[in-house]
Design an enzyme around this catalytic site. Sequence first.
Site, PDB file in Angstrom:
ATOM      1  N   ARG A   1     -11.409  25.794  36.726  1.00 37.21           N
ATOM      2  CA  ARG A   1     -12.172  26.494  37.784  1.00 37.21           C
ATOM      3  C   ARG A   1     -12.920  25.490  38.648  1.00 37.21           C
ATOM      4  NH1 ARG A   1     -12.133  30.130  33.736  1.00 37.21           N
ATOM      5  NH2 ARG A   1     -13.472  28.781  32.512  1.00 37.21           N
TER       6      ARG A   1
ATOM      7  N   GLU B   1      -5.026  15.578  34.466  1.00 34.94           N
ATOM      8  CA  GLU B   1      -4.936  16.681  33.500  1.00 34.94           C
ATOM      9  C   GLU B   1      -4.506  16.112  32.158  1.00 34.94           C
ATOM     10  OE1 GLU B   1      -5.591  19.394  32.334  1.00 34.94           O
ATOM     11  OE2 GLU B   1      -6.541  20.387  34.027  1.00 34.94           O
TER      12      GLU B   1
ATOM     13  N   GLY C   1     -26.534  19.302  33.837  1.00 36.47           N
ATOM     14  CA  GLY C   1     -25.968  20.599  33.458  1.00 36.47           C
ATOM     15  C   GLY C   1     -25.867  21.531  34.650  1.00 36.47           C
TER      16      GLY C   1
ATOM     17  N   HIS D   1     -23.428  34.343  32.404  1.00 32.30           N
ATOM     18  CA  HIS D   1     -22.205  33.666  32.867  1.00 32.30           C
ATOM     19  C   HIS D   1     -20.971  34.536  32.642  1.00 32.30           C
ATOM     20  CE1 HIS D   1     -24.728  30.012  32.790  1.00 32.30           C
ATOM     21  NE2 HIS D   1     -23.882  29.568  33.706  1.00 32.30           N
TER      22      HIS D   1
ATOM     23  N   LYS E   1     -16.792  31.402  29.705  1.00 34.89           N
ATOM     24  CA  LYS E   1     -17.642  30.253  29.329  1.00 34.89           C
ATOM     25  C   LYS E   1     -17.637  30.053  27.812  1.00 34.89           C
ATOM     26  CE  LYS E   1     -22.053  27.995  30.257  1.00 34.89           C
ATOM     27  NZ  LYS E   1     -21.376  26.727  30.588  1.00 34.89           N
TER      28      LYS E   1
ATOM     29  N   THR F   1     -27.587  24.504  32.024  1.00 36.74           N
ATOM     30  CA  THR F   1     -28.741  24.790  32.880  1.00 36.74           C
ATOM     31  C   THR F   1     -29.896  25.356  32.054  1.00 36.74           C
ATOM     32  OG1 THR F   1     -27.146  25.398  34.570  1.00 36.74           O
ATOM     33  CG2 THR F   1     -29.442  26.002  34.976  1.00 36.74           C
TER      34      THR F   1
HETATM   35  N1  LIG Z   1     -22.981  20.854  35.926  1.00 36.98           N
HETATM   36  C1  LIG Z   1     -22.646  21.886  36.703  1.00 36.98           C
HETATM   37  O1  LIG Z   1     -23.181  22.066  37.826  1.00 36.98           O
HETATM   38  C2  LIG Z   1     -21.566  22.794  36.246  1.00 36.98           C
HETATM   39  C3  LIG Z   1     -20.966  22.559  35.036  1.00 36.98           C
HETATM   40  N2  LIG Z   1     -19.890  23.315  34.634  1.00 36.98           N
HETATM   41  C4  LIG Z   1     -19.273  22.901  33.390  1.00 36.98           C
HETATM   42  O2  LIG Z   1     -18.017  22.284  33.705  1.00 36.98           O
HETATM   43  C5  LIG Z   1     -17.133  22.445  32.590  1.00 36.98           C
HETATM   44  C6  LIG Z   1     -15.802  23.031  33.062  1.00 36.98           C
HETATM   45  O3  LIG Z   1     -16.024  24.341  33.519  1.00 36.98           O
HETATM   46  P1  LIG Z   1     -14.823  25.217  34.110  1.00 36.98           P
HETATM   47  O4  LIG Z   1     -14.167  24.487  35.233  1.00 36.98           O
HETATM   48  O5  LIG Z   1     -15.367  26.567  34.329  1.00 36.98           O
HETATM   49  O6  LIG Z   1     -13.837  25.240  32.837  1.00 36.98           O
HETATM   50  P2  LIG Z   1     -12.244  25.352  32.812  1.00 36.98           P
HETATM   51  O7  LIG Z   1     -11.888  25.682  31.412  1.00 36.98           O
HETATM   52  O8  LIG Z   1     -11.773  26.232  33.915  1.00 36.98           O
HETATM   53  O9  LIG Z   1     -11.763  23.866  33.156  1.00 36.98           O
HETATM   54  C7  LIG Z   1     -11.853  22.782  32.279  1.00 36.98           C
HETATM   55  C8  LIG Z   1     -10.718  21.870  32.599  1.00 36.98           C
HETATM   56  O10 LIG Z   1     -10.839  20.668  31.841  1.00 36.98           O
HETATM   57  C9  LIG Z   1      -9.564  20.394  31.302  1.00 36.98           C
HETATM   58  N3  LIG Z   1      -9.610  19.536  30.124  1.00 36.98           N
HETATM   59  C10 LIG Z   1     -10.144  19.825  28.917  1.00 36.98           C
HETATM   60  N4  LIG Z   1      -9.922  18.796  28.099  1.00 36.98           N
HETATM   61  C11 LIG Z   1      -9.236  17.857  28.818  1.00 36.98           C
HETATM   62  C12 LIG Z   1      -8.699  16.585  28.534  1.00 36.98           C
HETATM   63  N5  LIG Z   1      -8.817  16.060  27.308  1.00 36.98           N
HETATM   64  N6  LIG Z   1      -8.069  15.874  29.502  1.00 36.98           N
HETATM   65  C13 LIG Z   1      -7.935  16.402  30.731  1.00 36.98           C
HETATM   66  N7  LIG Z   1      -8.400  17.632  31.076  1.00 36.98           N
HETATM   67  C14 LIG Z   1      -9.044  18.336  30.110  1.00 36.98           C
HETATM   68  C15 LIG Z   1      -8.986  21.758  30.971  1.00 36.98           C
HETATM   69  O11 LIG Z   1      -7.591  21.681  30.757  1.00 36.98           O
HETATM   70  P3  LIG Z   1      -6.889  22.742  29.734  1.00 36.98           P
HETATM   71  O12 LIG Z   1      -6.877  24.036  30.480  1.00 36.98           O
HETATM   72  O13 LIG Z   1      -5.570  22.145  29.504  1.00 36.98           O
HETATM   73  O14 LIG Z   1      -7.750  22.790  28.510  1.00 36.98           O
HETATM   74  C16 LIG Z   1      -9.361  22.500  32.257  1.00 36.98           C
HETATM   75  O15 LIG Z   1      -8.460  22.225  33.291  1.00 36.98           O
HETATM   76  C17 LIG Z   1     -17.885  23.317  31.565  1.00 36.98           C
HETATM   77  O16 LIG Z   1     -18.494  22.472  30.616  1.00 36.98           O
HETATM   78  C18 LIG Z   1     -18.937  24.004  32.431  1.00 36.98           C
HETATM   79  O17 LIG Z   1     -20.051  24.422  31.725  1.00 36.98           O
HETATM   80  C19 LIG Z   1     -19.408  24.322  35.397  1.00 36.98           C
HETATM   81  C20 LIG Z   1     -19.969  24.615  36.599  1.00 36.98           C
HETATM   82  C21 LIG Z   1     -21.109  23.884  37.117  1.00 36.98           C
HETATM   83  O1  LIG Z   2     -19.639  27.191  32.867  1.00 37.16           O
HETATM   84  C1  LIG Z   2     -20.074  27.497  34.004  1.00 37.16           C
HETATM   85  O2  LIG Z   2     -19.447  28.222  34.775  1.00 37.16           O
HETATM   86  C2  LIG Z   2     -21.355  26.910  34.432  1.00 37.16           C
HETATM   87  N1  LIG Z   2     -21.869  26.008  33.680  1.00 37.16           N
HETATM   88  C3  LIG Z   2     -23.075  25.290  33.925  1.00 37.16           C
HETATM   89  C4  LIG Z   2     -24.042  25.521  32.790  1.00 37.16           C
HETATM   90  O3  LIG Z   2     -23.623  25.471  31.617  1.00 37.16           O
HETATM   91  O4  LIG Z   2     -25.232  25.699  33.048  1.00 37.16           O
HETATM   92  C5  LIG Z   2     -23.641  25.498  35.297  1.00 37.16           C
HETATM   93  C6  LIG Z   2     -23.375  26.834  35.922  1.00 37.16           C
HETATM   94  O5  LIG Z   2     -24.327  27.747  35.479  1.00 37.16           O
HETATM   95  C7  LIG Z   2     -21.952  27.332  35.721  1.00 37.16           C
END
Ligand SMILES: NC(=O)C1=CN([C@@H]2O[C@H](COP(=O)(O)OP(=O)(O)OC[C@H]3O[C@@H](n4cnc5c(N)ncnc54)[C@H](OP(=O)(O)O)[C@@H]3O)[C@@H](O)[C@H]2O)C=CC1
Ligand SMILES: O=C(O)C1=N[C@H](C(=O)O)C[C@H](O)C1
Length: 269
Positions: A15, A37, A126, A158, A162, A169
């Site tokens: 995402r 990936e 976060g 969320h 998740k 956060t």
């Molecule tokens: N700090 C911030 O502002 C925010 C943080 N987040 C955090 O970001 C993270 C990802 O969220 P989100 O995008 O929703 O999650 P998703 O599950 O949609 O995406 C995670 C991606 O990481 C990939 N991945 C996992 N392990 C590996 C690996 N070893 N090598 C390469 N790719 C890998 C997954 O692949 P696969 O599908 O193959 O497992 C997937 O494509 C979470 O921890 C979330 O909490 C999210 C939004 C905002």
């Molecule tokens: O997993 C998410 O989507 C998000 N993760 C972050 C968190 O763990 O706080 C930031 C945001 O809220 C979206």
Amino acid sequence: MSDLPGIVVTGASGRMGQMLIKTVVESDKARLVGAVEREGHDWVGRDVGEAMGSVALGVTVTDEPLEAFSKAQAVIDFTAPAATLQFAKLAAQARAVHVIGTTGMSDEDIAQLEPCGRHAVIVRAGNMSLGVNLLTLLTQKVAAALDEDFDIEVIEYHHRHKVDAPSGTALMLGEAAAAGRGVALNDVADRGRDGITGARKRGDIGFTAIRGGDIIGEHDVMFAADGEQIVLRHKATDRSLFAKGALKAALWGQDQKPGEYDMLDVLGL
Ligand SMILES: NC(=O)C1=CN([C@@H]2O[C@H](COP(=O)(O)OP(=O)(O)OC[C@H]3O[C@@H](n4cnc5c(N)ncnc54)[C@H](OP(=O)(O)O)[C@@H]3O)[C@@H](O)[C@H]2O)C=CC1
Ligand SMILES: O=C(O)C1=N[C@H](C(=O)O)C[C@H](O)C1
């Protein structure tokens, strides 16, 4: 060849991965030079724009992160804790700025970033939004102004996909509240109530996690006393908020010395 900073996005199909790719491609301050990936993922070997169902971007998804990082000035990484620890070592090796949005990392995981931060810039938060980072400062101030007659509860909402709780956060907000009270969060955190829990302990900072539907991310910090409540609230309505913050961090990191930073540093708050 443009001299704009080159960015690699890990977890390209996720995402946030897809949102980050869109944000970098639309920016006039950076260029996309890589998309990573995991081995065996069906996007590997495909053009990342086409894999996203859009126009070709001339960047092929790879499962060889070090090779990709070596051609980049920054890596933006929103994946999973185990992957992020692996990417941190490789980004340090490549001397690329590592922007970490991944949440759910344990204290032990975070400690493992320290040697990497001696060789490269790491920006980890976060939540990469201006609003949440400002909210941490407000939370600290309100917590400092109120005594323990006010119970503090962090409530986060969320989407159903998740995988970690409390959210990154929520933990940032909990840390801020604890700092305002002059205590260590680990000593007062109440993370998960079920069954006969007993009454709430004075001074505890509680966490409640709601999961459902497509909620992007909402956070309340409630200060509840007898007769009155104060609620500080942030609501994200668009994931691009986090991606734009992460890109800002990647660009900011270009001018910094190796070390570990957060979004308060980037935003100058
Ligand atoms: N700090 C911030 O502002 C925010 C943080 N987040 C955090 O970001 C993270 C990802 O969220 P989100 O995008 O929703 O999650 P998703 O599950 O949609 O995406 C995670 C991606 O990481 C990939 N991945 C996992 N392990 C590996 C690996 N070893 N090598 C390469 N790719 C890998 C997954 O692949 P696969 O599908 O193959 O497992 C997937 O494509 C979470 O921890 C979330 O909490 C999210 C939004 C905002
Ligand atoms: O997993 C998410 O989507 C998000 N993760 C972050 C968190 O763990 O706080 C930031 C945001 O809220 C979206």
